[in-house]
Design a protein around this motif. Structure first.
Motif, PDB file in Angstrom:
ATOM      1  N   ILE A  42       3.036   6.636  -6.986  1.00  0.00           N
ATOM      2  CA  ILE A  42       2.001   7.661  -7.513  1.00  0.00           C
ATOM      3  C   ILE A  42       2.575   8.978  -7.065  1.00  0.00           C
ATOM      4  O   ILE A  42       2.696  10.039  -7.966  1.00  0.00           O
ATOM      5  CB  ILE A  42       0.598   7.552  -7.069  1.00  0.00           C
ATOM      6  N   GLY A  43       3.152   9.112  -5.771  1.00  0.00           N
ATOM      7  CA  GLY A  43       3.566  10.627  -5.538  1.00  0.00           C
ATOM      8  C   GLY A  43       4.817  11.074  -6.378  1.00  0.00           C
ATOM      9  O   GLY A  43       4.919  12.157  -6.682  1.00  0.00           O
ATOM     10  N   ALA A  44       5.537  10.178  -6.600  1.00  0.00           N
ATOM     11  CA  ALA A  44       6.985  10.330  -7.248  1.00  0.00           C
ATOM     12  C   ALA A  44       6.480  10.517  -9.002  1.00  0.00           C
ATOM     13  O   ALA A  44       7.185  11.588  -9.252  1.00  0.00           O
ATOM     14  CB  ALA A  44       7.659   9.077  -7.158  1.00  0.00           C
ATOM     15  N   ILE A  45       5.712   9.866  -9.128  1.00  0.00           N
ATOM     16  CA  ILE A  45       5.212  10.226 -10.778  1.00  0.00           C
ATOM     17  C   ILE A  45       4.702  11.383 -10.854  1.00  0.00           C
ATOM     18  O   ILE A  45       5.025  12.434 -11.837  1.00  0.00           O
ATOM     19  CB  ILE A  45       4.340   9.002 -10.910  1.00  0.00           C
ATOM     20  N   ALA A  46       3.660  11.770  -9.796  1.00  0.00           N
ATOM     21  CA  ALA A  46       3.024  13.089  -9.950  1.00  0.00           C
ATOM     22  C   ALA A  46       4.260  14.435  -9.743  1.00  0.00           C
ATOM     23  O   ALA A  46       4.041  15.450 -10.417  1.00  0.00           O
ATOM     24  CB  ALA A  46       1.993  13.330  -8.765  1.00  0.00           C
ATOM     25  N   ALA A  47       5.097  14.292  -8.890  1.00  0.00           N
ATOM     26  CA  ALA A  47       6.185  15.185  -8.694  1.00  0.00           C
ATOM     27  C   ALA A  47       6.926  15.311  -9.807  1.00  0.00           C
ATOM     28  O   ALA A  47       7.295  16.628 -10.164  1.00  0.00           O
ATOM     29  CB  ALA A  47       7.199  14.715  -7.359  1.00  0.00           C
ATOM     30  N   ALA A  48       7.298  14.091 -10.451  1.00  0.00           N
ATOM     31  CA  ALA A  48       8.209  14.417 -11.871  1.00  0.00           C
ATOM     32  C   ALA A  48       7.416  15.086 -12.893  1.00  0.00           C
ATOM     33  O   ALA A  48       7.841  15.941 -13.510  1.00  0.00           O
ATOM     34  CB  ALA A  48       8.645  12.909 -12.374  1.00  0.00           C
ATOM     35  N   ILE A  49       5.914  14.985 -13.146  1.00  0.00           N
ATOM     36  CA  ILE A  49       5.006  15.602 -13.989  1.00  0.00           C
ATOM     37  C   ILE A  49       5.065  16.788 -13.653  1.00  0.00           C
ATOM     38  O   ILE A  49       5.127  18.033 -14.636  1.00  0.00           O
ATOM     39  CB  ILE A  49       3.869  14.811 -14.091  1.00  0.00           C
ATOM     40  N   ALA A  57       0.840  -1.282  -0.273  1.00  0.00           N
ATOM     41  CA  ALA A  57      -0.117   0.034  -0.151  1.00  0.00           C
ATOM     42  C   ALA A  57       0.768   1.238   0.146  1.00  0.00           C
ATOM     43  O   ALA A  57       0.542   2.204  -0.818  1.00  0.00           O
ATOM     44  CB  ALA A  57      -0.872   0.094   1.418  1.00  0.00           C
ATOM     45  N   THR A  58       1.840   1.318   0.795  1.00  0.00           N
ATOM     46  CA  THR A  58       2.756   2.381   0.797  1.00  0.00           C
ATOM     47  C   THR A  58       3.554   2.564  -0.207  1.00  0.00           C
ATOM     48  O   THR A  58       3.986   3.740  -0.651  1.00  0.00           O
ATOM     49  CB  THR A  58       3.846   2.232   2.237  1.00  0.00           C
ATOM     50  N   LEU A  59       4.086   1.669  -0.957  1.00  0.00           N
ATOM     51  CA  LEU A  59       4.702   1.665  -2.292  1.00  0.00           C
ATOM     52  C   LEU A  59       4.100   2.077  -3.385  1.00  0.00           C
ATOM     53  O   LEU A  59       4.494   3.056  -4.124  1.00  0.00           O
ATOM     54  CB  LEU A  59       5.241  -0.147  -2.643  1.00  0.00           C
TER      55      LEU A  59
END
Length: 266
Positions: A20-27, A13-15
């Motif tokens: 998702i957070g990392a992808i959003a930050a990169a975008i 769940a944490t992974l």
């Protein structure tokens, strides 16, 4: 119940949420690259050298201007009300899953993972709706739907994992509405204040907006605690009485719904 240990279920769940957070930050970084504001360190250093008294006077003057604007007061009240609603409902989720539905840790982790996924799924839908009918109208519509469904689930009760997910689908729209459209409206207020007073007060407005969120979290947690006391919740009991289970369902549905209704009326 799904063949996973508690440790493994929370890990996945944490992974998932972290990815998702990392992808959003990169975008976000990619889309805003090259449009950063100019370096303001020199201006900041000048203000610091002016002394604490001047800083306090500037802060007072800024908020005096900000709070004169009706739209800023409305958006801050909205942040206060929504986050009070959110804190009460989030507390209700925890107690309802553990007591009413008796979900184990693996199923609770699955729920929070699905809840995060639903937030991302509803995001493009809300963008389309707000572009069609305006941000304000979309906000009123989503809050109204949340209030209506909160009333329904307060009566029929949340009695299974499937019903809980159904409730979460509706909540996802209200939640994303605040975090996406709410902040967009807050930045609209920045432009309103700049147009009326000729000064950009983005830091003060967003700071006040965020402060109202924090106050809402604290108020909501306090109200949820009072609610649990009123219904007679006893943490020492392995199984809560039926009246307590009904009370927990009420805390998660009717109480947050009433809070949102008050905010909508105001």
């Amino acid at each position: 119940s799904m063949g996973m240990s508690e440790k493994t279920s929370w890990f996945y769940a944490t992974l998932f949420m972290g990815a998702i957070g990392a992808i959003a930050a990169a975008i976000c970084w990619w889309m805003t690259k090259g449009v950063e504001k100019p370096d303001c360190r020199e201006e900041t250093e000048k203000r610091e050298k002016a002394g604490i008294k001047k800083i306090i006077i500037d802060i007072y003057s800024s908020y005096k201007i900000i709070l004169k604007t009706k739209s800023v007061r409305i958006i801050c009240l909205m942040a206060l009300v929504y986050n009070t609603f959110f804190a009460v409902k989030a507390t209700g989720f925890v107690y309802l899953m553990a007591n009413n539905l008796t979900l184990d840790s693996a199923m609770q982790a699955l729920f929070w993972t699905l809840a995060a996924a639903l937030n991302y799924i509803t995001l493009p839908v809300l963008n389309i709706v707000s572009n069609k009918i305006s941000k304000k109208a979309a906000f009123i519509l989503m809050w109204s739907l949340m209030i209506a469904f909160a009333a329904v689930f307060a009566v029929v009760q949340i009695t299974s994992f499937a019903v809980l997910i159904g409730y979460q689908v509706i909540f996802a729209f209200a939640n994303v509405c605040f975090w996406i459209i709410g902040y967009a409206l807050a930045y609209d207020c920045v432009e309103v204040v700049e147009f009326q007073h000729g000064e950009n007060k983005s830091g003060g407005i967003i700071g006040l907006f965020t402060l109202c969120q924090k106050i809402g979290y604290a108020l909501g947690g306090w109200l949820a605690g009072i609610g649990l006391t009123v219904i007679g919740y006893n943490a020492a009991l392995d199984v809560q009485p039926d009246k307590v289970l009904i009370g927990i369902n009420t805390i998660m549905t009717a109480v947050p719904g009433v809070i949102l209704l008050i905010g909508l009326i105001l």
